[in-house]
Design a protein around this motif. Sequence first.
Motif, PDB file in Angstrom:
ATOM      1  N   VAL A  92      13.363  14.135  62.101  1.00  0.00           N
ATOM      2  CA  VAL A  92      13.492  15.323  63.029  1.00  0.00           C
ATOM      3  C   VAL A  92      14.562  15.957  62.955  1.00  0.00           C
ATOM      4  N   ASN A  93      14.920  17.322  63.370  1.00  0.00           N
ATOM      5  CA  ASN A  93      16.206  18.242  63.597  1.00  0.00           C
ATOM      6  C   ASN A  93      17.587  17.637  62.328  1.00  0.00           C
ATOM      7  N   HIS A  94      16.689  16.569  61.495  1.00  0.00           N
ATOM      8  CA  HIS A  94      17.831  16.988  60.038  1.00  0.00           C
ATOM      9  C   HIS A  94      16.940  16.449  58.879  1.00  0.00           C
ATOM     10  N   PRO A  95      16.238  18.500  58.273  1.00  0.00           N
ATOM     11  CA  PRO A  95      15.775  18.773  57.276  1.00  0.00           C
ATOM     12  C   PRO A  95      17.474  18.680  56.321  1.00  0.00           C
ATOM     13  N   MET A  96      16.615  18.241  54.603  1.00  0.00           N
ATOM     14  CA  MET A  96      16.872  17.805  53.997  1.00  0.00           C
ATOM     15  C   MET A  96      16.926  19.676  52.650  1.00  0.00           C
ATOM     16  N   LYS A  97      17.787  19.432  52.459  1.00  0.00           N
ATOM     17  CA  LYS A  97      17.477  20.602  51.095  1.00  0.00           C
ATOM     18  C   LYS A  97      17.676  20.471  50.102  1.00  0.00           C
ATOM     19  N   VAL A  98      16.617  20.829  48.905  1.00  0.00           N
ATOM     20  CA  VAL A  98      16.568  20.494  47.226  1.00  0.00           C
ATOM     21  C   VAL A  98      15.809  22.286  46.744  1.00  0.00           C
ATOM     22  N   GLY A  99      17.765  22.838  46.140  1.00  0.00           N
ATOM     23  CA  GLY A  99      17.063  23.956  45.591  1.00  0.00           C
ATOM     24  C   GLY A  99      16.702  24.969  47.049  1.00  0.00           C
ATOM     25  N   LEU A 100      15.575  25.935  46.755  1.00  0.00           N
ATOM     26  CA  LEU A 100      15.688  27.028  48.142  1.00  0.00           C
ATOM     27  C   LEU A 100      14.443  26.444  48.877  1.00  0.00           C
ATOM     28  N   TRP A 101      13.966  25.183  48.421  1.00  0.00           N
ATOM     29  CA  TRP A 101      13.395  24.382  49.480  1.00  0.00           C
ATOM     30  C   TRP A 101      14.595  23.882  50.857  1.00  0.00           C
ATOM     31  N   ARG A 102      13.229  23.749  51.311  1.00  0.00           N
ATOM     32  CA  ARG A 102      14.229  22.524  52.945  1.00  0.00           C
ATOM     33  C   ARG A 102      12.735  21.496  53.019  1.00  0.00           C
ATOM     34  N   ILE A 103      13.550  20.784  53.625  1.00  0.00           N
ATOM     35  CA  ILE A 103      11.888  19.209  53.748  1.00  0.00           C
ATOM     36  C   ILE A 103      12.112  18.584  54.823  1.00  0.00           C
ATOM     37  N   TYR A 104      11.223  18.509  56.173  1.00  0.00           N
ATOM     38  CA  TYR A 104      11.037  18.341  57.768  1.00  0.00           C
ATOM     39  C   TYR A 104      10.433  17.689  57.339  1.00  0.00           C
ATOM     40  N   GLN A 105      10.585  16.240  58.453  1.00  0.00           N
ATOM     41  CA  GLN A 105       9.443  15.218  58.705  1.00  0.00           C
ATOM     42  C   GLN A 105       9.003  15.832  59.478  1.00  0.00           C
ATOM     43  N   TYR A 106       7.618  16.003  58.923  1.00  0.00           N
ATOM     44  CA  TYR A 106       6.302  16.715  59.568  1.00  0.00           C
ATOM     45  C   TYR A 106       5.798  16.063  60.768  1.00  0.00           C
ATOM     46  N   ASP A 107       5.255  14.693  60.400  1.00  0.00           N
ATOM     47  CA  ASP A 107       4.819  13.777  61.217  1.00  0.00           C
ATOM     48  C   ASP A 107       4.687  12.798  60.011  1.00  0.00           C
ATOM     49  N   PRO A 108       4.480  11.435  61.091  1.00  0.00           N
ATOM     50  CA  PRO A 108       4.635  10.365  60.228  1.00  0.00           C
ATOM     51  C   PRO A 108       3.947  10.152  59.398  1.00  0.00           C
ATOM     52  N   GLY A 109       5.080   9.876  57.905  1.00  0.00           N
ATOM     53  CA  GLY A 109       4.893   9.469  56.392  1.00  0.00           C
ATOM     54  C   GLY A 109       4.151  11.440  55.767  1.00  0.00           C
ATOM     55  N   VAL A 110       4.732  12.173  56.865  1.00  0.00           N
ATOM     56  CA  VAL A 110       4.029  13.538  55.752  1.00  0.00           C
ATOM     57  C   VAL A 110       5.145  14.582  56.089  1.00  0.00           C
ATOM     58  N   LEU A 111       5.397  14.909  54.650  1.00  0.00           N
ATOM     59  CA  LEU A 111       7.384  16.060  55.225  1.00  0.00           C
ATOM     60  C   LEU A 111       6.128  17.362  55.245  1.00  0.00           C
ATOM     61  N   LEU A 112       6.847  18.325  55.357  1.00  0.00           N
ATOM     62  CA  LEU A 112       7.250  19.655  55.042  1.00  0.00           C
ATOM     63  C   LEU A 112       7.505  19.923  54.746  1.00  0.00           C
ATOM     64  N   LEU A 113       7.364  21.014  53.261  1.00  0.00           N
ATOM     65  CA  LEU A 113       8.571  21.958  52.648  1.00  0.00           C
ATOM     66  C   LEU A 113       8.264  23.324  52.806  1.00  0.00           C
ATOM     67  N   VAL A 114       9.314  24.151  52.585  1.00  0.00           N
ATOM     68  CA  VAL A 114       9.224  24.915  53.486  1.00  0.00           C
ATOM     69  C   VAL A 114      10.589  25.787  52.593  1.00  0.00           C
ATOM     70  N   LYS A 115       9.949  27.062  51.428  1.00  0.00           N
ATOM     71  CA  LYS A 115      11.208  27.865  51.036  1.00  0.00           C
ATOM     72  C   LYS A 115      10.800  29.709  51.598  1.00  0.00           C
ATOM     73  N   ASN A 116      11.847  29.826  51.812  1.00  0.00           N
ATOM     74  CA  ASN A 116      11.739  31.015  52.743  1.00  0.00           C
ATOM     75  C   ASN A 116      13.220  31.849  51.658  1.00  0.00           C
ATOM     76  N   PRO A 117      13.116  32.507  51.067  1.00  0.00           N
ATOM     77  CA  PRO A 117      14.248  33.325  50.050  1.00  0.00           C
ATOM     78  C   PRO A 117      15.175  34.229  50.547  1.00  0.00           C
ATOM     79  N   PHE A 118      14.254  34.213  51.706  1.00  0.00           N
ATOM     80  CA  PHE A 118      15.082  35.640  53.389  1.00  0.00           C
ATOM     81  C   PHE A 118      15.561  34.748  54.773  1.00  0.00           C
TER      82      PHE A 118
END
Length: 315
Positions: A92-118
């Motif tokens: 939480v508060n420390h996402p990981m970036k892979v290409g255009l995707w940002r990976i967030y700790q969403y819930d315990p055991g669940v990740l949130l993948l967000v891609k916003n080119p803008f």
Amino acid sequence: MKKVFYHLGLCVVLVCALLGSLQTQSLRIQLREGIPERKAVDAKGIVHDLEETYLLHHYNQETYDSGKPKSYRSDLSVFTAAGQEIRGTVAVNHPMKVGLWRIYQYDPGVLLLVKNPFLPGVYLGIYLMLAAALLLLFDKGLGRNPWLLAAVLLAVGTGIYLFHGRLLSRELVPALQSMWYAPHVVVYMVAFTILTGSAVLALSLLVFPGGNRDKLWHVTDRLTCSGTAFFTVGMLFGSLWAQDAWGTYWGWDPKETWAAITWLVYLACIHLRRFRPEWQKGICLLLLLAYICLHICWWGINYLPFFRGISLHTY
């Protein structure tokens, strides 16, 4: 220059936010240790096949002695379509970036993948508006009195240092464990204090028609510009924090919405002061309305029952 930064920054943010809202992808992926996963689910429940493969090596959840959650952390590898392995840790508060995707700790055991080119455009607009807020502070606000400005900035720095020290000894939920927490809160507190002075002077201008009105009006104007500058900085700090914590810089949370309303009303006061200075009574009334909005934003969201449970800003 400040007008260029303010208006250009706001236009860039609005345009990129609009385009981003049409292009942003937000997916949730649930991982189990040692099991590769390539499927994620969007907000509508539709399953998407990903180009990358996600492998969770270890998930760690820490709690305080009281049992409150302290941290969620996922150590994982992402294998790209080209076979490259990108390994990192998401918290939480420390996402990981892979290409255009940002990976967030969403819930315990669940990740949130967000891609916003803008998103880079949004950041550019935010930084332009931060620069404009500082220029407003120096040009129209307390900058006319360098000693007073230095004292206020020293108080801000001291407040951030002391507040951050107090935070380290508290049992904070993971979302509040951020470098943005102390600056965001302290700058908002300074803005609230300055805008309180502006509201008091505006009320005195309405209630007591005599006296040195020109001087009072001048001081009211300085305080309004200074408080709005600090409020702008606090709101933009919050946007940068939200992007790190939740994967979105603006989520129309009740507190965010009232912050935007408050900010717009104060900007209306500043514009009217510039283009319709003869509307002194109307501007004073608008300043009092802005101050009411500020109280709803500051206190109302925390205590009004119909906001509890739906706002991310109540803990």
